[in-house]
Design an enzyme around this catalytic site. Structure first.
Site, short mmCIF file in Angstrom:
data_model
loop_
_atom_site.label_atom_id
_atom_site.label_comp_id
_atom_site.label_asym_id
_atom_site.label_seq_id
_atom_site.Cartn_x
_atom_site.Cartn_y
_atom_site.Cartn_z
N PHE A 59 0.81 -1.22 0.00
CA PHE A 59 0.00 0.00 0.00
C PHE A 59 0.84 1.27 0.00
O PHE A 59 0.29 2.38 0.03
CB PHE A 59 -0.96 0.01 1.20
CG PHE A 59 -0.30 -0.09 2.56
CD1 PHE A 59 0.26 1.03 3.18
CD2 PHE A 59 -0.23 -1.30 3.23
CE1 PHE A 59 0.87 0.95 4.42
CE2 PHE A 59 0.37 -1.39 4.49
CZ PHE A 59 0.92 -0.26 5.09
N ARG A 87 -3.38 6.80 20.98
CA ARG A 87 -3.70 5.62 20.15
C ARG A 87 -5.06 5.06 20.56
O ARG A 87 -5.83 4.60 19.70
CB ARG A 87 -2.61 4.55 20.28
CG ARG A 87 -1.24 4.95 19.71
CD ARG A 87 -1.15 4.99 18.22
NE ARG A 87 -1.41 3.73 17.57
CZ ARG A 87 -1.05 3.46 16.30
NH1 ARG A 87 -0.41 4.37 15.57
NH2 ARG A 87 -1.33 2.32 15.76
N THR A 93 -6.34 0.95 13.20
CA THR A 93 -6.03 1.40 11.84
C THR A 93 -7.22 1.20 10.91
O THR A 93 -7.55 2.07 10.10
CB THR A 93 -4.82 0.60 11.30
OG1 THR A 93 -3.75 0.68 12.26
CG2 THR A 93 -4.36 1.15 9.96
N ARG A 104 -11.32 7.29 14.59
CA ARG A 104 -11.41 6.54 13.32
C ARG A 104 -12.78 5.90 13.15
O ARG A 104 -13.30 5.83 12.05
CB ARG A 104 -10.27 5.52 13.25
CG ARG A 104 -8.94 6.19 12.86
CD ARG A 104 -7.77 5.29 13.05
NE ARG A 104 -6.56 5.80 12.40
CZ ARG A 104 -5.35 5.30 12.60
NH1 ARG A 104 -5.17 4.27 13.44
NH2 ARG A 104 -4.30 5.80 11.97
N ASN A 114 -7.97 6.81 6.71
CA ASN A 114 -8.45 6.59 8.08
C ASN A 114 -8.32 7.83 8.97
O ASN A 114 -8.18 7.72 10.17
CB ASN A 114 -7.78 5.37 8.69
CG ASN A 114 -6.27 5.49 8.72
OD1 ASN A 114 -5.73 6.52 8.35
ND2 ASN A 114 -5.60 4.45 9.16
N HIS A 117 -3.47 10.34 12.05
CA HIS A 117 -2.25 9.62 12.43
C HIS A 117 -1.98 9.84 13.91
O HIS A 117 -2.24 10.92 14.43
CB HIS A 117 -1.06 10.18 11.62
CG HIS A 117 0.27 9.70 12.11
ND1 HIS A 117 0.79 8.48 11.76
CD2 HIS A 117 1.18 10.27 12.96
CE1 HIS A 117 1.97 8.31 12.36
NE2 HIS A 117 2.23 9.39 13.09
#
Ligand code: UDP
Ligand code: MG
Length: 139
Positions: A59, A87, A93, A104, A114, A117
């Site tokens: 990707f 996180r 993800t 997300r 998404n 970061h």
């Protein structure tokens, strides 16, 4: 830099959809303090460098195109245990696996696009913050 900082980017899809205000509200409400912030656009070379850890992944080229197609909001954030707390706030993800109420879960459209970061370690938080900001720009 102290270990209670992390680095984030509100990715091009978030800027395109007008979601930056809502996402920043979630970040503020979760108790993060903004140390540095700017609207900026990465060059192809910068994105290839930023994501160089993924350069062998299938990707990678799509990721570089996505991350350079428009402006992002880059920011350095401060909170106790910032990397882990952030996180958790952004979620997995893959948004279909992201917990209810995470950024997300609320704002990402796919595992590729998404929304946001978050640094994965204190070491990377420092490297990524310095990638986008000088010491004088971090308050
Ligand atoms: N990504 C992708 N396909 C994948 C995995 C990741 O397009 O199968 C993209 C996605 O934008 C992700 C970024 O590459 O956020 C970096 O991947 P990483 O595994 O580091 O995920 P993150 O740390 O952002 O959750
Ligand atoms: Mg990562």
């Amino acid at each position: 830099m102290a270990t209670n900082r992390t680095f984030t980017m509100l990715k091009p899809d978030s800027v395109e959809k007008g979601n930056t205000g809502a996402i920043l509200e979630k970040i503020n409400s979760a108790g993060f303090r903004i140390i540095a912030m700017k609207l900026t656009q990465m060059s192809i070379d910068e994105a290839r460098n930023f994501y160089s850890i993924h350069k062998e992944r299938p990707f990678f080229n799509d990721l570089v195109s996505y991350m350079t197609r428009g402006p992002i909001v880059a920011a350095v954030l401060e909170k106790e245990d910032a990397v882990n707390e952030f996180r958790t706030l952004i979620g997995s993800t893959d948004p279909t696996a992201a917990a209810e109420g995470t950024i997300r879960n609320l704002f990402a459209s796919s595992i590729s696009e998404n929304a946001i970061h978050g640094s994965d370690s204190d070491e990377n938080a420092l490297i990524e913050s310095r990638f986008h900001f000088s010491e004088e720009e971090m308050f």
